[in-house]
Design an enzyme around this catalytic site. Structure first.
Site, short mmCIF file in Angstrom:
data_model
loop_
_atom_site.label_atom_id
_atom_site.label_comp_id
_atom_site.label_asym_id
_atom_site.label_seq_id
_atom_site.Cartn_x
_atom_site.Cartn_y
_atom_site.Cartn_z
N LYS A 144 2.05 1.54 6.29
CA LYS A 144 2.87 2.03 4.99
C LYS A 144 0.58 3.48 5.36
O LYS A 144 1.35 4.26 5.16
CB LYS A 144 2.44 1.66 3.89
CG LYS A 144 2.90 2.77 2.72
CD LYS A 144 2.84 1.85 1.56
CE LYS A 144 1.69 1.35 0.89
NZ LYS A 144 1.59 0.67 -0.55
N ASP A 162 6.94 2.45 -0.22
CA ASP A 162 5.67 2.43 -0.92
C ASP A 162 6.85 1.90 -2.26
O ASP A 162 8.62 0.87 -1.60
CB ASP A 162 5.01 2.68 -1.51
CG ASP A 162 5.24 4.12 -2.73
OD1 ASP A 162 6.86 4.24 -2.55
OD2 ASP A 162 4.82 4.46 -3.05
#
Length: 235
Positions: A144, A162
């Site tokens: 991420k 997220d």
């Protein structure tokens, strides 16, 4: 941008039943969704404050289990003093902790940032590489974080999923998936190329301020009629 620990994300997030859409959005609905989001915010940006790829990398690494507002408060004091890998190494772990002590998991984050800076100096002359494998090899940097840096600092059409984007992807029917990697792959598949570069920012802002976890603001949602969420709010 939150993670459960300062370690690399596992990519596993359970999908609550209450956030599931009844069906997937059609191609036409997806295109219309992003057309409207672009009209609403033509040039979306991250809410993290940064002025270089290195500052962004540090800010994103610090944002696990913390808000962007909290990270910005800390980096406004840190970056004027140390905003390069060499300068943060000179601070040392204990010196860095004094600037980030207000951020959750600051002990582990300080250790990871110092270790990452050492690698950046040794292997890349202090510069942040625009390469996924190199980024993910840095301590405290998972997929991420790498996606955020590649997208925001280097203009690559990556998708950093997220909790907000995971929720929006599932709730709307845009890209349902049982874990963050499934949602990421789904988003990259269904979002038209012309929207991919900014899609990450549109989705995270939509999830943060409109399609909120506890009570989505459906009456004010610009894509309400396109969304396939079964339990839309009315007030």
């Amino acid at each position: 941008m939150k993670k459960t620990t300062a370690k690399k994300a596992t990519g596993v997030v359970k999908k609550p039943a209450a956030t599931r859409a009844s069906t997937r959005m059609s191609r036409e609905e997806v295109r219309e969704m992003f057309t409207r989001l672009r009209e609403l915010n033509p040039h979306p940006k991250t809410e993290l404050e940064y002025s270089s790829p290195f500052e962004l990398l540090v800010a994103v690494a610090l944002s696990a289990q913390a808000t962007d507002v909290g990270v910005n408060k800390a980096t406004r004091k840190l970056f004027p003093v140390a905003n390069t890998a060499q300068a943060i190494l000179a601070l040392g772990e204990e010196g860095l902790k004094r600037y980030i002590a207000t951020i959750g998991l600051f002990n582990a984050k300080a250790k990871n940032v110092i270790a990452a800076c050492a690698i950046l100096v040794e292997k890349y002359g202090g510069e942040v590489p625009a390469d996924r494998a190199a980024l993910e090899a840095l301590p405290g940097v998972g997929r991420k974080t790498a996606n955020v840096v590649l997208n925001t600092a280097f203009g690559q059409p990556t998708m950093a999923v997220d909790t907000h984007i995971f929720r929006v992807g599932n709730r709307t029917g845009l890209a349902p998936g049982k874990d963050v990697r499934a949602v990421e792959d789904g988003l990259l598949k269904v979002i038209p190329d012309e929207f991919l570069l900014d899609a990450h920012h549109w989705l995270i802002l939509h999830g943060r301020y409109v399609c909120k976890a506890r009570k989505p603001d459906c009456p004010q949602c610009v894509i309400r009629d396109l969304c396939h969420f079964r339990d839309k709010t009315v007030a």
